[in-house]
Design a protein around this motif. Structure first.
Motif, PDB file in Angstrom:
ATOM      1  N   LEU A  37     -20.126  57.363 -26.677  1.00  0.00           N
ATOM      2  CA  LEU A  37     -19.007  56.854 -25.885  1.00  0.00           C
ATOM      3  C   LEU A  37     -18.958  57.610 -24.565  1.00  0.00           C
ATOM      4  O   LEU A  37     -18.808  58.832 -24.541  1.00  0.00           O
ATOM      5  CB  LEU A  37     -17.703  57.044 -26.664  1.00  0.00           C
ATOM      6  N   ALA A  38     -19.119  56.888 -23.455  1.00  0.00           N
ATOM      7  CA  ALA A  38     -19.138  57.513 -22.133  1.00  0.00           C
ATOM      8  C   ALA A  38     -17.742  57.651 -21.541  1.00  0.00           C
ATOM      9  O   ALA A  38     -17.498  58.514 -20.702  1.00  0.00           O
ATOM     10  CB  ALA A  38     -20.010  56.687 -21.186  1.00  0.00           C
ATOM     11  N   PHE A  39     -16.805  56.788 -21.972  1.00  0.00           N
ATOM     12  CA  PHE A  39     -15.465  56.770 -21.395  1.00  0.00           C
ATOM     13  C   PHE A  39     -14.479  56.263 -22.430  1.00  0.00           C
ATOM     14  O   PHE A  39     -14.784  55.355 -23.195  1.00  0.00           O
ATOM     15  CB  PHE A  39     -15.430  55.844 -20.166  1.00  0.00           C
ATOM     16  N   MET A  40     -13.292  56.863 -22.442  1.00  0.00           N
ATOM     17  CA  MET A  40     -12.207  56.378 -23.288  1.00  0.00           C
ATOM     18  C   MET A  40     -10.908  56.567 -22.524  1.00  0.00           C
ATOM     19  O   MET A  40     -10.668  57.644 -21.961  1.00  0.00           O
ATOM     20  CB  MET A  40     -12.147  57.146 -24.605  1.00  0.00           C
ATOM     21  N   ASP A  41     -10.075  55.522 -22.499  1.00  0.00           N
ATOM     22  CA  ASP A  41      -8.783  55.648 -21.849  1.00  0.00           C
ATOM     23  C   ASP A  41      -7.693  55.764 -22.911  1.00  0.00           C
ATOM     24  O   ASP A  41      -7.967  55.924 -24.101  1.00  0.00           O
ATOM     25  CB  ASP A  41      -8.532  54.504 -20.862  1.00  0.00           C
ATOM     26  N   GLY A  43     -20.022  53.078 -28.725  1.00  0.00           N
ATOM     27  CA  GLY A  43     -20.722  53.481 -27.519  1.00  0.00           C
ATOM     28  C   GLY A  43     -20.226  52.731 -26.301  1.00  0.00           C
ATOM     29  O   GLY A  43     -19.552  51.708 -26.417  1.00  0.00           O
ATOM     30  N   GLY A  44     -20.548  53.244 -25.143  1.00  0.00           N
ATOM     31  CA  GLY A  44     -20.148  52.615 -23.884  1.00  0.00           C
ATOM     32  C   GLY A  44     -18.781  53.084 -23.438  1.00  0.00           C
ATOM     33  O   GLY A  44     -18.530  54.270 -23.352  1.00  0.00           O
ATOM     34  N   GLU A  45     -17.892  52.121 -23.168  1.00  0.00           N
ATOM     35  CA  GLU A  45     -16.540  52.427 -22.705  1.00  0.00           C
ATOM     36  C   GLU A  45     -15.518  51.820 -23.649  1.00  0.00           C
ATOM     37  O   GLU A  45     -15.543  50.626 -23.928  1.00  0.00           O
ATOM     38  CB  GLU A  45     -16.332  51.877 -21.294  1.00  0.00           C
ATOM     39  N   LEU A  46     -14.600  52.661 -24.123  1.00  0.00           N
ATOM     40  CA  LEU A  46     -13.525  52.219 -25.008  1.00  0.00           C
ATOM     41  C   LEU A  46     -12.245  52.193 -24.189  1.00  0.00           C
ATOM     42  O   LEU A  46     -11.764  53.232 -23.738  1.00  0.00           O
ATOM     43  CB  LEU A  46     -13.395  53.168 -26.194  1.00  0.00           C
ATOM     44  N   ASP A  47     -11.725  50.980 -23.973  1.00  0.00           N
ATOM     45  CA  ASP A  47     -10.534  50.836 -23.150  1.00  0.00           C
ATOM     46  C   ASP A  47      -9.676  49.687 -23.664  1.00  0.00           C
ATOM     47  O   ASP A  47      -9.917  49.158 -24.749  1.00  0.00           O
ATOM     48  CB  ASP A  47     -10.910  50.647 -21.679  1.00  0.00           C
ATOM     49  N   VAL A  87     -21.752  49.146 -21.516  1.00  0.00           N
ATOM     50  CA  VAL A  87     -21.181  48.047 -22.282  1.00  0.00           C
ATOM     51  C   VAL A  87     -20.604  48.623 -23.565  1.00  0.00           C
ATOM     52  O   VAL A  87     -21.173  49.542 -24.149  1.00  0.00           O
ATOM     53  CB  VAL A  87     -22.279  47.013 -22.612  1.00  0.00           C
ATOM     54  N   PHE A  88     -19.497  48.082 -24.010  1.00  0.00           N
ATOM     55  CA  PHE A  88     -18.910  48.521 -25.265  1.00  0.00           C
ATOM     56  C   PHE A  88     -19.759  48.029 -26.427  1.00  0.00           C
ATOM     57  O   PHE A  88     -20.120  46.860 -26.506  1.00  0.00           O
ATOM     58  CB  PHE A  88     -17.487  47.988 -25.397  1.00  0.00           C
ATOM     59  N   VAL A  89     -20.079  48.953 -27.323  1.00  0.00           N
ATOM     60  CA  VAL A  89     -20.879  48.628 -28.503  1.00  0.00           C
ATOM     61  C   VAL A  89     -20.202  49.273 -29.705  1.00  0.00           C
ATOM     62  O   VAL A  89     -19.788  50.432 -29.648  1.00  0.00           O
ATOM     63  CB  VAL A  89     -22.315  49.194 -28.378  1.00  0.00           C
ATOM     64  N   ILE A  90     -20.084  48.499 -30.775  1.00  0.00           N
ATOM     65  CA  ILE A  90     -19.531  49.056 -32.014  1.00  0.00           C
ATOM     66  C   ILE A  90     -20.381  48.555 -33.172  1.00  0.00           C
ATOM     67  O   ILE A  90     -20.795  47.394 -33.206  1.00  0.00           O
ATOM     68  CB  ILE A  90     -18.041  48.688 -32.187  1.00  0.00           C
TER      69      ILE A  90
END
Length: 114
Positions: A59-63, A28-32, A10-13
């Motif tokens: 952060l596990a993923f960023m596009d 944290g999580g996924e930034l997209d 889950v995206f967390v900021i």
């Protein structure tokens, strides 16, 4: 969806302003595309009062939308006469997209101490 029943990240900021006016933003999580604007808004708010340090270690993923958000944040920091830094600790997949897009060379990478 993962077959093992685990929920996707889950995206967390979280943003916290220090006594010196500098803002620390943890992502944290996924930034997209669905949430990159939240990072931009947090950085803009932080830049209004001082420098900003962004922690992408969770952060596990960023596009590409995340890369664009960081690029826009750099331009906004420059226009405001502020400093935008990114902490050195990052997941390999995040480092990879930042390197592939040339963004890593533009970022001010700070030591891992907050």
């Amino acid at each position: 969806m993962p077959s093992d029943g685990a929920e996707p990240p889950v995206f967390v900021i979280d943003a916290a302003r220090g006594a010196d006016g500098e803002t620390a933003i943890s992502v944290g999580g996924e930034l997209d595309l669905a949430n990159a604007d939240q990072l931009g808004a947090a950085v803009r708010e932080g830049l209004a009062s001082g420098d900003v340090t962004v922690d992408l270690s969770d952060l596990a993923f960023m596009d590409s939308a995340g890369v664009r958000a960081l690029n826009a944040a750099l331009r906004e920091a420059d226009a405001a006469g502020r400093r935008l830094r990114v902490r050195k600790a990052m997941q390999p997949s995040v480092v990879q997209i930042l390197e592939l897009t040339g963004m890593m060379a533009l970022l001010d990478v700070a030591d891992d101490a907050p």
